[in-house]
Design a protein around this motif. Structure first.
Motif, short mmCIF file in Angstrom:
data_model
loop_
_atom_site.label_atom_id
_atom_site.label_comp_id
_atom_site.label_asym_id
_atom_site.label_seq_id
_atom_site.Cartn_x
_atom_site.Cartn_y
_atom_site.Cartn_z
N LEU A 141 -0.75 -2.92 14.72
CA LEU A 141 -1.26 -2.60 16.05
C LEU A 141 -2.00 -1.27 16.02
CD1 LEU A 141 1.85 -3.44 18.28
CD2 LEU A 141 -0.15 -4.89 17.85
N GLY A 142 -3.09 -1.21 16.79
CA GLY A 142 -3.81 0.04 16.89
C GLY A 142 -5.04 -0.12 17.75
N ALA A 143 -5.47 0.97 18.36
CA ALA A 143 -6.67 0.96 19.19
C ALA A 143 -7.92 0.90 18.31
CB ALA A 143 -6.70 2.20 20.08
N ASN A 144 -9.07 0.72 18.94
CA ASN A 144 -10.33 0.78 18.21
C ASN A 144 -10.45 2.14 17.52
OD1 ASN A 144 -11.43 -1.74 18.75
ND2 ASN A 144 -12.35 -1.09 20.68
N GLY A 145 -10.82 2.12 16.25
CA GLY A 145 -11.01 3.36 15.51
C GLY A 145 -9.74 3.93 14.93
N ALA A 146 -8.60 3.25 15.09
CA ALA A 146 -7.34 3.79 14.59
C ALA A 146 -7.24 3.70 13.07
CB ALA A 146 -6.16 3.06 15.23
N GLY A 147 -7.96 2.73 12.48
CA GLY A 147 -7.92 2.60 11.02
C GLY A 147 -7.55 1.21 10.53
N LYS A 148 -7.38 0.26 11.44
CA LYS A 148 -6.97 -1.09 11.04
C LYS A 148 -8.00 -1.72 10.10
CE LYS A 148 -6.74 -2.91 15.17
NZ LYS A 148 -7.41 -1.80 15.88
N SER A 149 -9.25 -1.71 10.50
CA SER A 149 -10.30 -2.32 9.67
C SER A 149 -10.46 -1.58 8.35
CB SER A 149 -11.63 -2.35 10.43
OG SER A 149 -11.56 -3.21 11.55
N SER A 150 -10.28 -0.26 8.38
CA SER A 150 -10.40 0.52 7.14
C SER A 150 -9.32 0.11 6.13
CB SER A 150 -10.29 2.02 7.45
OG SER A 150 -11.42 2.46 8.18
N ILE A 151 -8.12 -0.19 6.62
CA ILE A 151 -7.06 -0.67 5.72
C ILE A 151 -7.49 -1.97 5.07
CG2 ILE A 151 -4.73 -1.66 5.67
CD1 ILE A 151 -3.90 0.46 7.69
N PHE A 152 -8.00 -2.89 5.86
CA PHE A 152 -8.39 -4.19 5.34
C PHE A 152 -9.56 -4.08 4.37
CE2 PHE A 152 -6.66 -7.25 8.81
CZ PHE A 152 -5.38 -6.76 8.59
N LEU A 153 -10.55 -3.29 4.72
CA LEU A 153 -11.73 -3.14 3.85
C LEU A 153 -11.36 -2.48 2.53
CD1 LEU A 153 -14.32 -2.04 6.56
CD2 LEU A 153 -14.27 -4.23 5.36
N THR A 154 -10.40 -1.56 2.58
CA THR A 154 -9.96 -0.90 1.35
C THR A 154 -9.14 -1.86 0.49
OG1 THR A 154 -9.92 1.22 2.53
CG2 THR A 154 -8.76 1.12 0.43
N HIS A 191 -14.11 -0.89 0.15
CA HIS A 191 -14.11 0.57 0.15
C HIS A 191 -13.17 1.04 -0.95
CE1 HIS A 191 -16.55 0.69 3.60
NE2 HIS A 191 -15.63 0.64 4.53
N LYS A 192 -13.51 2.14 -1.59
CA LYS A 192 -12.68 2.68 -2.65
C LYS A 192 -11.77 3.77 -2.09
CE LYS A 192 -12.90 4.80 -7.25
NZ LYS A 192 -13.80 5.31 -8.32
N PRO A 193 -10.47 3.65 -2.26
CA PRO A 193 -9.57 4.66 -1.70
C PRO A 193 -9.71 6.00 -2.43
CG PRO A 193 -8.35 3.13 -3.10
CD PRO A 193 -9.74 2.58 -2.97
N ALA A 194 -9.54 7.07 -1.67
CA ALA A 194 -9.57 8.40 -2.27
C ALA A 194 -8.28 8.69 -3.01
CB ALA A 194 -9.81 9.44 -1.18
N ALA A 195 -7.21 8.02 -2.61
CA ALA A 195 -5.91 8.22 -3.25
C ALA A 195 -5.02 7.03 -2.92
CB ALA A 195 -5.25 9.52 -2.75
N GLY A 196 -3.98 6.86 -3.72
CA GLY A 196 -2.98 5.85 -3.41
C GLY A 196 -3.07 4.61 -4.28
N LEU A 240 0.86 -1.18 0.00
CA LEU A 240 0.00 0.00 0.00
C LEU A 240 0.89 1.22 0.00
CD1 LEU A 240 -1.78 -2.34 1.30
CD2 LEU A 240 -3.10 -0.50 2.36
N GLU A 241 0.63 2.14 -0.93
CA GLU A 241 1.44 3.35 -1.05
C GLU A 241 0.54 4.57 -1.10
OE1 GLU A 241 4.60 4.04 -0.99
OE2 GLU A 241 5.37 2.01 -0.87
N GLY A 242 0.62 5.40 -0.07
CA GLY A 242 -0.12 6.66 -0.05
C GLY A 242 -1.62 6.49 -0.06
N VAL A 243 -2.12 5.43 0.58
CA VAL A 243 -3.56 5.15 0.53
C VAL A 243 -4.32 6.01 1.53
CG1 VAL A 243 -5.33 3.39 0.95
CG2 VAL A 243 -3.24 2.79 -0.29
N SER A 244 -5.31 6.71 1.02
CA SER A 244 -6.18 7.54 1.86
C SER A 244 -7.63 7.12 1.64
CB SER A 244 -6.01 9.02 1.52
OG SER A 244 -4.70 9.47 1.83
N LEU A 245 -8.44 7.31 2.68
CA LEU A 245 -9.85 6.93 2.63
C LEU A 245 -10.64 7.90 3.48
CD1 LEU A 245 -12.09 4.75 1.94
CD2 LEU A 245 -11.52 3.73 4.17
#
Length: 235
Positions: free
Chosen positions: A33-46, A51-56, A4-9
């Motif tokens: 590693l990350g707390a709830n809401g840090a973005g771990k699931s968003s990385i996986f879903l993207t 989910h469609k990334p806004a960039a990257g 993943l390079e420069g991925v934003s959502l």
């Protein structure tokens, strides 16, 4: 293998991921590693195409997969085991497992062979293959969820909080299986809050906070980092 390079959502005006850069090489077991809401699931879903990334850029074995359909991404070898298991409780264990082979549904022989391999990896599921998935313990249900993902024949397996809600002994059993899966040649990307258990089996690790990667290093480096220990290990 996965990069993943420069991925934003963004979710509306909320920036869930901000310029994420991470990679997992062939044969690695990488922990996020990350707390709830840090973005771990968003990385996986993207990465999974949900989910469609806004960039990257998201590349699997050098090929761009950002924007591909989820089924295409699974067929290429990137498979996710979601947080919360997401089983069908009234369906049998075996039917839940077979759902993971949907993209390979024309290969009946291969799917039966893969099912045998999964049941060998999780012997308790072989005993309970005709039982409703909802009748199993939490640890056994997590085994079904992992087994279902393996039925997709992943080259890269992403697991989102597989230790959530499990007793320490069961967490050890699950993580021992993940080590076996990785040792057999599957690249593993593991999102976890349980840093102590996850770092024991990792080759490398990242820390994500508020949608940004803030730290990367070996398990030893992160275990010896005071901020990481305070946030995720409690020491």
């Amino acid at each position: 293998m996965l990069q993943l390079e420069g991925v934003s959502l963004s979710y509306g005006s909320f920036r869930a991921l901000d310029g994420i850069r991470l990679h997992a090489k062939a044969g690695e077991l990488v922990v996020l590693l990350g707390a709830n809401g840090a973005g771990k699931s968003s990385i996986f879903l993207t990465a999974s195409g949900l989910h469609k990334p806004a960039a990257g850029s998201i590349r699997l074995e050098g090929q761009e997969i950002a924007g591909a359909r989820p089924a295409q991404i699974v067929a290429r070898g990137l498979v996710q085991c979601p947080e919360g298991r997401k089983l069908f409780p009234q369906m049998s264990v075996q039917k839940n497992l077979m759902l993971g082979s949907y993209v390979h549904r024309r290969d009946g022989t291969g799917n039966r062979q893969r099912l045998d391999e999964v049941l060998e990896l999780f012997p308790i599921l072989a005993q309970k293959k005709n039982d409703p998935a909802g009748s199993l313990s939490g640890g056994q249900q997590q085994m079904v969820a992992i087994g279902r993902a393996l039925m997709g024949r992943p080259r890269v397996l992403m697991l989102d909080e597989p230790s959530l809600g499990l007793a320490p002994l069961v967490v050890k059993q699950v993580f021992d299986v993940l080590k076996k899966i990785n040792a057999a040649g599957t690249t593993v990307l593991l999102a976890e809050q349980n840093a102590h258990a996850a770092l024991k089996i990792a080759h490398r690790a990242y820390v994500i906070e508020r949608g940004r990667i803030v730290l990367e290093g070996s398990p030893e480096t992160l275990m010896n980092n005071d901020a990481v220990r305070k946030a995720y290990i409690g020491a």
